[in-house]
Scaffold this motif. Structure first.
Motif, PDB file in Angstrom:
ATOM      1  N   GLY A 194       5.681  14.339  -0.066  1.00  0.00           N
ATOM      2  CA  GLY A 194       5.383  15.607   0.590  1.00  0.00           C
ATOM      3  C   GLY A 194       5.954  16.791  -0.150  1.00  0.00           C
ATOM      4  N   ASP A 195       7.203  16.646  -0.614  1.00  0.00           N
ATOM      5  CA  ASP A 195       7.864  17.759  -1.304  1.00  0.00           C
ATOM      6  C   ASP A 195       7.237  18.046  -2.661  1.00  0.00           C
ATOM      7  OD1 ASP A 195       9.592  17.915   0.831  1.00  0.00           O
ATOM      8  OD2 ASP A 195      11.265  16.903  -0.179  1.00  0.00           O
ATOM      9  N   LYS A 196       6.867  16.993  -3.399  1.00  0.00           N
ATOM     10  CA  LYS A 196       6.399  17.186  -4.777  1.00  0.00           C
ATOM     11  C   LYS A 196       4.898  17.421  -4.871  1.00  0.00           C
ATOM     12  CE  LYS A 196       6.742  15.216  -9.440  1.00  0.00           C
ATOM     13  NZ  LYS A 196       7.370  16.419 -10.012  1.00  0.00           N
ATOM     14  N   TYR A 197       4.105  16.753  -4.034  1.00  0.00           N
ATOM     15  CA  TYR A 197       2.652  16.782  -4.240  1.00  0.00           C
ATOM     16  C   TYR A 197       1.877  17.450  -3.102  1.00  0.00           C
ATOM     17  CZ  TYR A 197       4.087  13.238  -7.629  1.00  0.00           C
ATOM     18  OH  TYR A 197       4.718  12.569  -8.641  1.00  0.00           O
ATOM     19  N   GLY A 198       2.473  17.594  -1.938  1.00  0.00           N
ATOM     20  CA  GLY A 198       1.755  18.216  -0.824  1.00  0.00           C
ATOM     21  C   GLY A 198       0.494  17.455  -0.451  1.00  0.00           C
ATOM     22  N   VAL A 199      -0.626  18.168  -0.374  1.00  0.00           N
ATOM     23  CA  VAL A 199      -1.895  17.556   0.058  1.00  0.00           C
ATOM     24  C   VAL A 199      -2.494  16.633  -0.997  1.00  0.00           C
ATOM     25  CG1 VAL A 199      -2.428  19.513   1.562  1.00  0.00           C
ATOM     26  CG2 VAL A 199      -3.281  19.519  -0.797  1.00  0.00           C
ATOM     27  N   LYS A 247       0.877  -1.173   0.000  1.00  0.00           N
ATOM     28  CA  LYS A 247       0.000   0.000   0.000  1.00  0.00           C
ATOM     29  C   LYS A 247       0.910   1.218   0.000  1.00  0.00           C
ATOM     30  CE  LYS A 247      -3.940  -2.046   2.448  1.00  0.00           C
ATOM     31  NZ  LYS A 247      -4.863  -1.883   1.316  1.00  0.00           N
ATOM     32  N   VAL A 248       0.751   2.086  -0.981  1.00  0.00           N
ATOM     33  CA  VAL A 248       1.738   3.152  -1.162  1.00  0.00           C
ATOM     34  C   VAL A 248       1.202   4.540  -0.811  1.00  0.00           C
ATOM     35  CG1 VAL A 248       3.399   4.184  -2.755  1.00  0.00           C
ATOM     36  CG2 VAL A 248       2.789   1.765  -2.991  1.00  0.00           C
ATOM     37  N   HIS A 249       0.126   4.963  -1.474  1.00  0.00           N
ATOM     38  CA  HIS A 249      -0.320   6.330  -1.205  1.00  0.00           C
ATOM     39  C   HIS A 249      -1.829   6.476  -1.408  1.00  0.00           C
ATOM     40  CE1 HIS A 249      -0.122   6.701  -5.655  1.00  0.00           C
ATOM     41  NE2 HIS A 249      -1.058   7.618  -5.464  1.00  0.00           N
ATOM     42  N   VAL A 250      -2.349   7.543  -0.861  1.00  0.00           N
ATOM     43  CA  VAL A 250      -3.754   7.917  -1.058  1.00  0.00           C
ATOM     44  C   VAL A 250      -3.782   9.231  -1.831  1.00  0.00           C
ATOM     45  CG1 VAL A 250      -5.904   8.639   0.052  1.00  0.00           C
ATOM     46  CG2 VAL A 250      -4.533   6.795   1.051  1.00  0.00           C
ATOM     47  N   GLU A 251      -4.619   9.275  -2.849  1.00  0.00           N
ATOM     48  CA  GLU A 251      -4.879  10.528  -3.552  1.00  0.00           C
ATOM     49  C   GLU A 251      -6.273  10.976  -3.126  1.00  0.00           C
ATOM     50  OE1 GLU A 251      -4.485   9.776  -7.725  1.00  0.00           O
ATOM     51  OE2 GLU A 251      -2.701   8.555  -7.403  1.00  0.00           O
ATOM     52  N   PRO A 252      -6.368  11.825  -2.124  1.00  0.00           N
ATOM     53  CA  PRO A 252      -7.699  12.201  -1.623  1.00  0.00           C
ATOM     54  C   PRO A 252      -8.577  12.783  -2.739  1.00  0.00           C
ATOM     55  CG  PRO A 252      -5.969  12.977  -0.158  1.00  0.00           C
ATOM     56  CD  PRO A 252      -5.296  12.521  -1.409  1.00  0.00           C
ATOM     57  N   ILE A 253      -9.679  12.120  -3.025  1.00  0.00           N
ATOM     58  CA  ILE A 253     -10.598  12.603  -4.049  1.00  0.00           C
ATOM     59  C   ILE A 253     -11.219  13.909  -3.558  1.00  0.00           C
ATOM     60  CG2 ILE A 253     -12.713  11.445  -3.245  1.00  0.00           C
ATOM     61  CD1 ILE A 253     -13.143  10.589  -6.204  1.00  0.00           C
ATOM     62  N   GLY A 254     -11.461  14.848  -4.469  1.00  0.00           N
ATOM     63  CA  GLY A 254     -11.934  16.167  -4.046  1.00  0.00           C
ATOM     64  C   GLY A 254     -13.067  16.701  -4.913  1.00  0.00           C
ATOM     65  N   PHE A 271     -13.655  20.761  -1.008  1.00  0.00           N
ATOM     66  CA  PHE A 271     -13.483  19.819   0.097  1.00  0.00           C
ATOM     67  C   PHE A 271     -12.938  18.518  -0.471  1.00  0.00           C
ATOM     68  CE2 PHE A 271     -17.976  19.915  -1.198  1.00  0.00           C
ATOM     69  CZ  PHE A 271     -18.246  18.589  -1.517  1.00  0.00           C
ATOM     70  N   ARG A 272     -12.307  17.724   0.378  1.00  0.00           N
ATOM     71  CA  ARG A 272     -11.678  16.476  -0.083  1.00  0.00           C
ATOM     72  C   ARG A 272     -11.693  15.453   1.031  1.00  0.00           C
ATOM     73  NH1 ARG A 272      -7.280  19.826   0.667  1.00  0.00           N
ATOM     74  NH2 ARG A 272      -7.061  20.234  -1.544  1.00  0.00           N
ATOM     75  N   GLU A 273     -11.344  14.208   0.679  1.00  0.00           N
ATOM     76  CA  GLU A 273     -11.183  13.158   1.677  1.00  0.00           C
ATOM     77  C   GLU A 273     -10.020  13.510   2.606  1.00  0.00           C
ATOM     78  OE1 GLU A 273     -12.297   9.046  -0.701  1.00  0.00           O
ATOM     79  OE2 GLU A 273     -10.327   9.965  -1.012  1.00  0.00           O
ATOM     80  N   SER A 297     -17.312   8.920  -4.435  1.00  0.00           N
ATOM     81  CA  SER A 297     -17.756  10.304  -4.644  1.00  0.00           C
ATOM     82  C   SER A 297     -19.016  10.610  -3.844  1.00  0.00           C
ATOM     83  CB  SER A 297     -18.026  10.542  -6.135  1.00  0.00           C
ATOM     84  OG  SER A 297     -16.868  10.301  -6.894  1.00  0.00           O
ATOM     85  N   LEU A 298     -19.971   9.675  -3.891  1.00  0.00           N
ATOM     86  CA  LEU A 298     -21.221   9.882  -3.159  1.00  0.00           C
ATOM     87  C   LEU A 298     -20.971   9.891  -1.653  1.00  0.00           C
ATOM     88  CD1 LEU A 298     -23.541   7.591  -5.318  1.00  0.00           C
ATOM     89  CD2 LEU A 298     -23.464  10.109  -5.309  1.00  0.00           C
ATOM     90  N   ALA A 299     -20.031   9.043  -1.199  1.00  0.00           N
ATOM     91  CA  ALA A 299     -19.695   9.021   0.229  1.00  0.00           C
ATOM     92  C   ALA A 299     -19.073  10.349   0.654  1.00  0.00           C
ATOM     93  CB  ALA A 299     -18.741   7.866   0.520  1.00  0.00           C
ATOM     94  N   LEU A 300     -18.272  10.945  -0.232  1.00  0.00           N
ATOM     95  CA  LEU A 300     -17.677  12.253   0.074  1.00  0.00           C
ATOM     96  C   LEU A 300     -18.756  13.331   0.178  1.00  0.00           C
ATOM     97  CD1 LEU A 300     -15.140  14.047   0.399  1.00  0.00           C
ATOM     98  CD2 LEU A 300     -15.158  14.342  -2.094  1.00  0.00           C
ATOM     99  N   LEU A 301     -19.707  13.306  -0.739  1.00  0.00           N
ATOM    100  CA  LEU A 301     -20.814  14.276  -0.688  1.00  0.00           C
ATOM    101  C   LEU A 301     -21.654  14.071   0.567  1.00  0.00           C
ATOM    102  CD1 LEU A 301     -21.885  14.137  -4.449  1.00  0.00           C
ATOM    103  CD2 LEU A 301     -20.573  15.952  -3.305  1.00  0.00           C
ATOM    104  N   GLN A 302     -21.845  12.827   0.970  1.00  0.00           N
ATOM    105  CA  GLN A 302     -22.578  12.531   2.197  1.00  0.00           C
ATOM    106  C   GLN A 302     -21.822  13.047   3.416  1.00  0.00           C
ATOM    107  OE1 GLN A 302     -24.920   8.715   3.552  1.00  0.00           O
ATOM    108  NE2 GLN A 302     -22.752   8.292   3.866  1.00  0.00           N
ATOM    109  N   ALA A 303     -20.505  12.849   3.439  1.00  0.00           N
ATOM    110  CA  ALA A 303     -19.695  13.308   4.570  1.00  0.00           C
ATOM    111  C   ALA A 303     -19.744  14.825   4.725  1.00  0.00           C
ATOM    112  CB  ALA A 303     -18.246  12.846   4.393  1.00  0.00           C
ATOM    113  N   ASN A 304     -20.066  15.515   3.636  1.00  0.00           N
ATOM    114  CA  ASN A 304     -20.146  16.968   3.678  1.00  0.00           C
ATOM    115  C   ASN A 304     -21.589  17.474   3.725  1.00  0.00           C
ATOM    116  OD1 ASN A 304     -17.315  18.468   3.215  1.00  0.00           O
ATOM    117  ND2 ASN A 304     -17.269  16.443   2.267  1.00  0.00           N
ATOM    118  N   GLY A 305     -22.520  16.582   4.074  1.00  0.00           N
ATOM    119  CA  GLY A 305     -23.891  16.977   4.355  1.00  0.00           C
ATOM    120  C   GLY A 305     -24.749  17.308   3.152  1.00  0.00           C
ATOM    121  N   LEU A 306     -24.330  16.937   1.951  1.00  0.00           N
ATOM    122  CA  LEU A 306     -25.092  17.308   0.765  1.00  0.00           C
ATOM    123  C   LEU A 306     -26.135  16.258   0.393  1.00  0.00           C
ATOM    124  CD1 LEU A 306     -22.178  18.783  -1.373  1.00  0.00           C
ATOM    125  CD2 LEU A 306     -24.037  20.050  -0.253  1.00  0.00           C
ATOM    126  N   ILE A 307     -25.878  14.993   0.711  1.00  0.00           N
ATOM    127  CA  ILE A 307     -26.821  13.913   0.451  1.00  0.00           C
ATOM    128  C   ILE A 307     -26.751  12.904   1.588  1.00  0.00           C
ATOM    129  CG2 ILE A 307     -26.674  14.096  -2.076  1.00  0.00           C
ATOM    130  CD1 ILE A 307     -24.824  11.587  -1.969  1.00  0.00           C
TER     131      ILE A 307
END
Length: 287
Positions: free
Chosen positions: A276-281, A126-133, A235-237, A163-173
């Motif tokens: 961290g240096d190349k991609y940050g968040v 397991k290498v990295h997470v790209e937080p969907i936004g 907003f993002r994961e 994507s739908l879970a992200l929208l739910q986490a932000n109170g939209l659905i």
């Protein structure tokens, strides 16, 4: 030594010829040995070099692999990074042994296609997470979303749920209870206070669709490829996302020494600093 009647002069000539023939054969043997050494595979640190082909998405996966490539070279591993125009072909390429591993997907996506296609793959690292936004060119805050706003989301099962879970986490659905296997579509929405309209789009095309919708949920690798600043996401994961991008191999190959070495370098402190240096968040270590 010589038969009677053979002159000393003749004997000397015969001796010289024998010596020359012996020298000629010795030279040929030396040349063959030198050619064999020239054609042999190069060795590094006393080890015979092994070539390993890893299929990857262009950004950030191939860039990360290329970062560790020189270090693997010192270990006797020639890492060949294979980038295909269609990422959907990376699993078939692994299945048919065109490549030794791939690095572009998370487990929910792999699980969503493995059963249908008959893949017998395992995660080697397991290498990295790209937080969907959530991105928009029309609003500056989720609170500005109007009644009936049009939202674009990825159309593949695992990322659609994500994507739908992200929208739910932000109170939209709010999604229906009991959804399993990281699979959901807009039909699984139980509550939609703003009556948002959903457009299902091929994930790689979401950045192009952005001007035509009020907002879109986009995977970070496509954001980076489109030269969009990931910090502009409304907003993002967070880093606790279950969607880690993994090094994936055919079952049984996870024990190959060269695969274990690639996994080791992909989860090293050097790679953590590089991310961290190349991609940050935009790209967060999952180790």
């Amino acid at each position: 030594m010589f038969k009677k009647g053979v002159s000393i002069k003749t004997a000397i000539i015969i001796s010289i010829v024998i010596i020359m023939i012996a020298a000629l054969f010795a030279g040929c043997s030396s040349d063959k040995k030198q050619n064999a050494q020239t054609n042999a595979k190069p060795e590094t640190n006393g080890k015979r070099e092994v070539t390993v082909k890893v299929g990857a998405a262009a950004v950030p996966h191939a860039e990360i692999l290329n970062f560790i490539k020189p270090k693997l070279k010192q270990e006797g591993i020639n890492l060949e990074v294979v980038v295909l125009d269609d990422e959907g072909q990376l699993n078939p390429a692994l299945q048919t042994k065109q490549i030794d591993a791939n690095y572009f997907q998370h487990v929910p996506y792999l699980n969503s296609v493995a059963k249908e296609k008959g893949y017998d793959f395992v995660v080697a690292a397991k290498v990295h997470v790209e937080p969907i936004g959530f991105y928009s060119q029309k609003i500056k805050s989720k609170d500005e979303l109007k009644e009936g706003a049009k939202i674009a989301i990825p159309n593949n099962p695992s990322n659609e749920y994500r994507s739908l879970a992200l929208l739910q986490a932000n109170g939209l659905i709010k999604l229906k209870e009991g959804i399993a296997n990281y699979s959901a579509t807009p039909r699984d929405i139980a509550e939609n206070p703003k009556n948002l309209k959903f457009v299902e789009v091929e994930a790689a095309q979401l950045t192009r669709a952005l001007p035509d919708v009020d907002g879109a949920v986009i995977n970070t690798n496509f954001v980076l490829e489109a030269k969009i600043d990931p910090k502009t996401a409304l907003f993002r994961e967070d880093a606790n996302s279950p969607y880690a991008n993994d090094l994936v191999v055919r079952k049984g190959d996870e024990t190959r020494p060269e695969i274990k070495k690639i996994a080791e370098y992909l989860t090293s402190p050097d790679v953590k600093k590089f991310l961290g240096d190349k991609y940050g968040v935009a790209v967060v270590p999952a180790f």
